[in-house]
Motif scaffolding. Structure first.
Motif, PDB file in Angstrom:
ATOM      1  N   VAL A   1       4.280   7.051  78.185  1.00  0.00           N
ATOM      2  CA  VAL A   1       3.355   6.823  77.088  1.00  0.00           C
ATOM      3  C   VAL A   1       4.094   6.235  75.898  1.00  0.00           C
ATOM      4  O   VAL A   1       3.607   5.319  75.245  1.00  0.00           O
ATOM      5  CB  VAL A   1       2.626   8.131  76.704  1.00  0.00           C
ATOM      6  N   GLU A   2       5.303   6.742  75.640  1.00  0.00           N
ATOM      7  CA  GLU A   2       6.088   6.219  74.518  1.00  0.00           C
ATOM      8  C   GLU A   2       6.461   4.757  74.743  1.00  0.00           C
ATOM      9  O   GLU A   2       6.440   3.963  73.806  1.00  0.00           O
ATOM     10  CB  GLU A   2       7.339   7.055  74.310  1.00  0.00           C
ATOM     11  N   LEU A   3       6.813   4.392  75.970  1.00  0.00           N
ATOM     12  CA  LEU A   3       7.150   2.998  76.257  1.00  0.00           C
ATOM     13  C   LEU A   3       5.936   2.102  76.022  1.00  0.00           C
ATOM     14  O   LEU A   3       6.039   1.061  75.383  1.00  0.00           O
ATOM     15  CB  LEU A   3       7.647   2.828  77.694  1.00  0.00           C
ATOM     16  N   VAL A   4       4.781   2.513  76.498  1.00  0.00           N
ATOM     17  CA  VAL A   4       3.563   1.710  76.367  1.00  0.00           C
ATOM     18  C   VAL A   4       3.181   1.542  74.904  1.00  0.00           C
ATOM     19  O   VAL A   4       3.079   0.428  74.390  1.00  0.00           O
ATOM     20  CB  VAL A   4       2.403   2.338  77.174  1.00  0.00           C
ATOM     21  N   SER A   5       2.984   2.643  74.211  1.00  0.00           N
ATOM     22  CA  SER A   5       2.537   2.549  72.816  1.00  0.00           C
ATOM     23  C   SER A   5       3.630   1.996  71.910  1.00  0.00           C
ATOM     24  O   SER A   5       3.365   1.195  71.013  1.00  0.00           O
ATOM     25  CB  SER A   5       2.056   3.908  72.311  1.00  0.00           C
ATOM     26  N   GLY A   6       4.866   2.381  72.152  1.00  0.00           N
ATOM     27  CA  GLY A   6       5.973   1.905  71.323  1.00  0.00           C
ATOM     28  C   GLY A   6       6.202   0.412  71.452  1.00  0.00           C
ATOM     29  O   GLY A   6       6.458  -0.277  70.463  1.00  0.00           O
TER      30      GLY A   6
ATOM     31  N   GLU B   1      19.216  -0.184  78.966  1.00  0.00           N
ATOM     32  CA  GLU B   1      19.303   0.386  77.617  1.00  0.00           C
ATOM     33  C   GLU B   1      17.904   0.683  77.060  1.00  0.00           C
ATOM     34  O   GLU B   1      17.703   1.683  76.375  1.00  0.00           O
ATOM     35  CB  GLU B   1      20.039  -0.570  76.675  1.00  0.00           C
ATOM     36  N   ALA B   2      16.961  -0.182  77.340  1.00  0.00           N
ATOM     37  CA  ALA B   2      15.604   0.002  76.829  1.00  0.00           C
ATOM     38  C   ALA B   2      14.907   1.174  77.512  1.00  0.00           C
ATOM     39  O   ALA B   2      13.977   1.744  76.958  1.00  0.00           O
ATOM     40  CB  ALA B   2      14.796  -1.275  77.022  1.00  0.00           C
ATOM     41  N   GLN B   3      15.352   1.544  78.705  1.00  0.00           N
ATOM     42  CA  GLN B   3      14.727   2.646  79.419  1.00  0.00           C
ATOM     43  C   GLN B   3      15.038   3.995  78.781  1.00  0.00           C
ATOM     44  O   GLN B   3      14.334   4.965  78.998  1.00  0.00           O
ATOM     45  CB  GLN B   3      15.181   2.653  80.883  1.00  0.00           C
ATOM     46  N   LEU B   4      16.092   4.059  77.991  1.00  0.00           N
ATOM     47  CA  LEU B   4      16.520   5.332  77.427  1.00  0.00           C
ATOM     48  C   LEU B   4      15.756   5.738  76.177  1.00  0.00           C
ATOM     49  O   LEU B   4      15.738   6.898  75.836  1.00  0.00           O
ATOM     50  CB  LEU B   4      18.016   5.287  77.103  1.00  0.00           C
ATOM     51  N   GLY B   5      15.167   4.786  75.467  1.00  0.00           N
ATOM     52  CA  GLY B   5      14.583   5.166  74.191  1.00  0.00           C
ATOM     53  C   GLY B   5      13.187   4.816  73.975  1.00  0.00           C
ATOM     54  O   GLY B   5      12.484   4.077  74.406  1.00  0.00           O
TER      55      GLY B   5
END
Length: 132
Positions: free
Chosen positions: A1-6, A128-132
Motif C-alpha cells: 500500500v505504501e509503494l502504491v500511494s507513495g 533500493e526502492a523496494q526497501l522504502g
C-alpha cells in the motif's frame, strides 16, 4: 500500500487522478488487500513481505504505472521535471527522478545502465526502492 500511494504522491499524479480501484487492485496483487489484513496486527513488517510474488508484482506495478497502455494512466514523465526546472534529456530525467526518490544524484554506473533500460525499471523497481 505504501509503494502504491507513495509512488502516486511522489510523482504528483493528481490531474487526472489514477483510478483508485486500479490502485487498490495493485495493492491486492502485492499481498495487501485493503480492509482485509491477515490478522489484527495488519500485514507483515520488515522483510517478511519479501517473496517472489510480491517482488514481481511490485516491478509490474511501476512498469504498468507509466506505460501508456497500462491500467493506470496519468503520468507525463517530462512534465514534472520541467515544473522544477530540469531538462528533458534522458540524463536530466534520470537525475531528477533519482533525486526525487533517493535524494542523491545517480552514480555513473547507473547512468550507463539506463542507456538501454526504461527509466521506470531502473529507479522505481530497483532493489533500493523496494526497501522504502
Amino acid at each position: 500500500v505504501e509503494l502504491v500511494s507513495g509512488t502516486v504522491r511522489m510523482l504528483e499524479m493528481t490531474n487526472p487522478v489514477p483510478n483508485t480501484l486500479g490502485l487498490a487492485d495493485w495493492a491486492s496483487r502485492m499481498g495487501q488487500e485493503l480492509f482485509n489484513p491477515p490478522n489484527v496486527g495488519g500485514w507483515p513488517h520488515g522483510r517478511k513481505w519479501i517473496h517472489t510474488r510480491s517482488l514481481i508484482a511490485r516491478r509490474n506495478f511501476v512498469t504498468t504505472l507509466v506505460s501508456e497502455s497500462g491500467e493506470i494512466k496519468g503520468l507525463d514523465w517530462q512534465k514534472l521535471p520541467k515544473k522544477y526546472g530540469f531538462g528533458t534529456t534522458p540524463k536530466d530525467l534520470l537525475t531528477f527522478y533519482h533525486r526525487l526518490r533517493f535524494g542523491t544524484d545517480p552514480t555513473p554506473k547507473l547512468v550507463k545502465e539506463t542507456e538501454d533500460e526504461n527509466l521506470t525499471n531502473v529507479i522505481l523497481a530497483s532493489p533500493e526502492a523496494q526497501l522504502g
